[in-house]
Design a protein around this motif. Structure first.
Motif, PDB file in Angstrom:
ATOM      1  N   ARG A  29     -38.649 -70.557  33.841  1.00 25.92           N
ATOM      2  CA  ARG A  29     -37.682 -69.683  34.519  1.00 25.92           C
ATOM      3  C   ARG A  29     -38.382 -68.749  35.493  1.00 25.92           C
ATOM      4  NH1 ARG A  29     -35.029 -64.697  34.052  1.00 25.92           N
ATOM      5  NH2 ARG A  29     -36.415 -63.994  32.371  1.00 25.92           N
ATOM      6  N   LEU A  30     -39.528 -68.211  35.065  1.00 26.74           N
ATOM      7  CA  LEU A  30     -40.282 -67.302  35.922  1.00 26.74           C
ATOM      8  C   LEU A  30     -40.806 -68.028  37.156  1.00 26.74           C
ATOM      9  CD1 LEU A  30     -41.697 -64.670  36.641  1.00 26.74           C
ATOM     10  CD2 LEU A  30     -43.532 -65.297  35.054  1.00 26.74           C
ATOM     11  N   VAL A  31     -41.402 -69.199  36.960  1.00 28.61           N
ATOM     12  CA  VAL A  31     -41.937 -69.951  38.093  1.00 28.61           C
ATOM     13  C   VAL A  31     -40.824 -70.295  39.081  1.00 28.61           C
ATOM     14  CG1 VAL A  31     -42.996 -72.138  38.773  1.00 28.61           C
ATOM     15  CG2 VAL A  31     -43.936 -70.842  36.853  1.00 28.61           C
ATOM     16  N   ALA A  32     -39.668 -70.698  38.566  1.00 30.59           N
ATOM     17  CA  ALA A  32     -38.539 -71.004  39.453  1.00 30.59           C
ATOM     18  C   ALA A  32     -38.117 -69.772  40.239  1.00 30.59           C
ATOM     19  CB  ALA A  32     -37.368 -71.546  38.631  1.00 30.59           C
ATOM     20  N   GLY A  33     -38.087 -68.610  39.564  1.00 27.15           N
ATOM     21  CA  GLY A  33     -37.723 -67.373  40.248  1.00 27.15           C
ATOM     22  C   GLY A  33     -38.721 -66.990  41.319  1.00 27.15           C
ATOM     23  N   LEU A  34     -40.004 -67.181  41.041  1.00 21.87           N
ATOM     24  CA  LEU A  34     -41.036 -66.849  42.021  1.00 21.87           C
ATOM     25  C   LEU A  34     -40.945 -67.757  43.241  1.00 21.87           C
ATOM     26  CD1 LEU A  34     -44.088 -66.329  39.612  1.00 21.87           C
ATOM     27  CD2 LEU A  34     -42.708 -64.569  40.735  1.00 21.87           C
ATOM     28  N   ARG A  35     -40.707 -69.024  43.006  1.00 25.56           N
ATOM     29  CA  ARG A  35     -40.586 -69.951  44.134  1.00 25.56           C
ATOM     30  C   ARG A  35     -39.322 -69.690  44.941  1.00 25.56           C
ATOM     31  NH1 ARG A  35     -43.101 -75.104  40.755  1.00 25.56           N
ATOM     32  NH2 ARG A  35     -45.286 -74.488  41.088  1.00 25.56           N
ATOM     33  N   GLU A  36     -38.291 -69.225  44.266  1.00 25.37           N
ATOM     34  CA  GLU A  36     -37.034 -68.915  44.963  1.00 25.37           C
ATOM     35  C   GLU A  36     -37.214 -67.768  45.956  1.00 25.37           C
ATOM     36  OE1 GLU A  36     -32.520 -67.409  43.816  1.00 25.37           O
ATOM     37  OE2 GLU A  36     -33.722 -68.467  42.323  1.00 25.37           O
ATOM     38  N   VAL A  37     -38.108 -66.828  45.620  1.00 28.91           N
ATOM     39  CA  VAL A  37     -38.337 -65.701  46.539  1.00 28.91           C
ATOM     40  C   VAL A  37     -39.520 -65.957  47.471  1.00 28.91           C
ATOM     41  CG1 VAL A  37     -37.280 -64.030  44.977  1.00 28.91           C
ATOM     42  CG2 VAL A  37     -39.758 -64.421  44.857  1.00 28.91           C
TER      43      VAL A  37
END
Length: 356
Positions: free
Chosen positions: A284-292
């Motif tokens: 979830r964190l990695v997805a959030g970081l890539r999203e931003v």
């Protein structure tokens, strides 16, 4: 000076920089994401076992760690004689360099990797051969194989690599081992093995069984949440494990730590649930970081890596303002542990605020 002087190599030993604790903030919950600690409390039954053992603290621990060796041998399906215990897997790194390297012998490892490697090598008066990781944070195993010389005695393979995050695959490790001379000890440092979700994960036990020069190092500090008790173990061919036990500190693993480790091994179902939850938070964190907008390396441990260069210190300052403490590596980047969901949300906010 006319007083006693240590060996010249002692002065050259680099300092180990531990993750800093957060400073208290009024009205703000703070999170320590600097040491790759497990945010969960001890597994069921562990506190009770440790408390019972603590009541006998006037007695020395079992120097043979018999119950823990038996439990590990049964769990891993390996002979007891193929195991060695120490105060964390980092202690095993120190011991293996001491046991297998003469002064000036070479130890090959990726860089950046675990910061204890150059400390252990320098303390043994051996010579570090650092091979830069690839642009995506992976081990450059071809370059590491090419770096092996007649003076090489040990090669350290950290997988998942701390602090960059990627894991070595079984195919990569097999190809690498085929290039390494049989007299060179290849240490597969699997401190974060429980968190790996690779499509081709290393089967460490099968690999050591098929090679006379492969040693695995693992720990109870990360997935099992026993960082404060310091228990690590190695699995390897009997002559290698025997050498590690020969140079170990007598009574090194305390009775409380032994009891806690045995109880932790018995709580496998709860362990797997917690590891799965941490892996889900990592994803979830990695997805959030890539999203931003951050293209962080593959994360296979319980942490993520930010490549920052000379902006690393500024990143740590902004993190502190948000109530989270990260582990900066000056001039290179920052490692951020997977923590509680709220802490991970703040890491995404940090990434959003800090310019890419």
């Amino acid at each position: 000076m006319t007083g006693p002087q240590p060996r010249p190599t002692v002065a050259a030993i680099p300092a180990y920089v531990a993750g800093k604790p957060p400073r208290p903030r009024e009205g703000l919950t703070v999170f320590k994401l600097s040491s790759n600690e497990n945010p969960y409390p001890p597994l069921p039954g562990v506190v009770e076992a440790a408390t019972e053992a603590a009541a006998r603290m006037n007695r020395y621990p079992d120097m043979g760690s018999s119950e823990l060796y038996d439990a590990l041998a049964a769990r891993l399906e390996v002979p007891r004689e193929h195991l060695a215990l120490a105060t964390g897997s980092v202690a095993l790194i120190y011991q293996l360099v001491q046991a297998f390297c003469e002064p000036g012998d070479e130890v090959v490892y990726a860089w950046r990797s675990f910061e204890a490697y150059p400390i252990a090598v320098t303390a043994a008066a051996a010579t570090s051969v650092r091979v830069p990781v690839l642009a995506d944070g992976r081990h450059d195993l071809d370059a590491m194989a090419a770096a092996v010389t007649d003076r090489t005695r040990v090669v350290l393979v950290c997988t998942p690599n701390n602090p960059t995050g990627p894991a070595v695959t079984q195919a990569e490790l097999d190809a690498f081992l085929a290039k390494v001379p049989p007299h060179v000890l290849v240490v597969v440092d699997e401190a974060y093995v429980e968190f790996v979700r690779s499509s081709d994960p290393i089967d460490g036990i099968a690999t050591y069984r098929s090679h006379d020069n492969v040693l695995l190092t693992r720990t109870f500090s990360k997935a099992y949440g026993l960082a404060g008790f310091r228990v690590g173990y190695a699995v390897g061919p009997e002559p290698v494990a025997t050498a590690l036990r020969a140079v170990s500190l007598p009574f090194g693993v305390s009775s409380v730590a032994q009891a806690a480790a045995v109880a932790s091994l018995a709580a496998e179902e709860a362990l797997l649930e917690r590891v799965a939850a941490l892996v889900a938070e990592r994803e979830r964190l990695v997805a959030g970081l890539r999203e931003v907008g951050w293209d962080v390396p593959e994360a296979q441990g319980n942490f993520v890596w930010f490549e920052l260069g000379d902006r690393t210190a500024d990143f740590a300052v902004v993190a502190d303002e948000l109530g989270i403490v990260v582990r900066p590596f000056a001039g290179e980047g920052a490692r951020v542990s997977i923590g509680e969901p709220e802490a991970n949300d703040r890491v995404v906010e940090l990434a959003r605020r800090f310019p890419r």
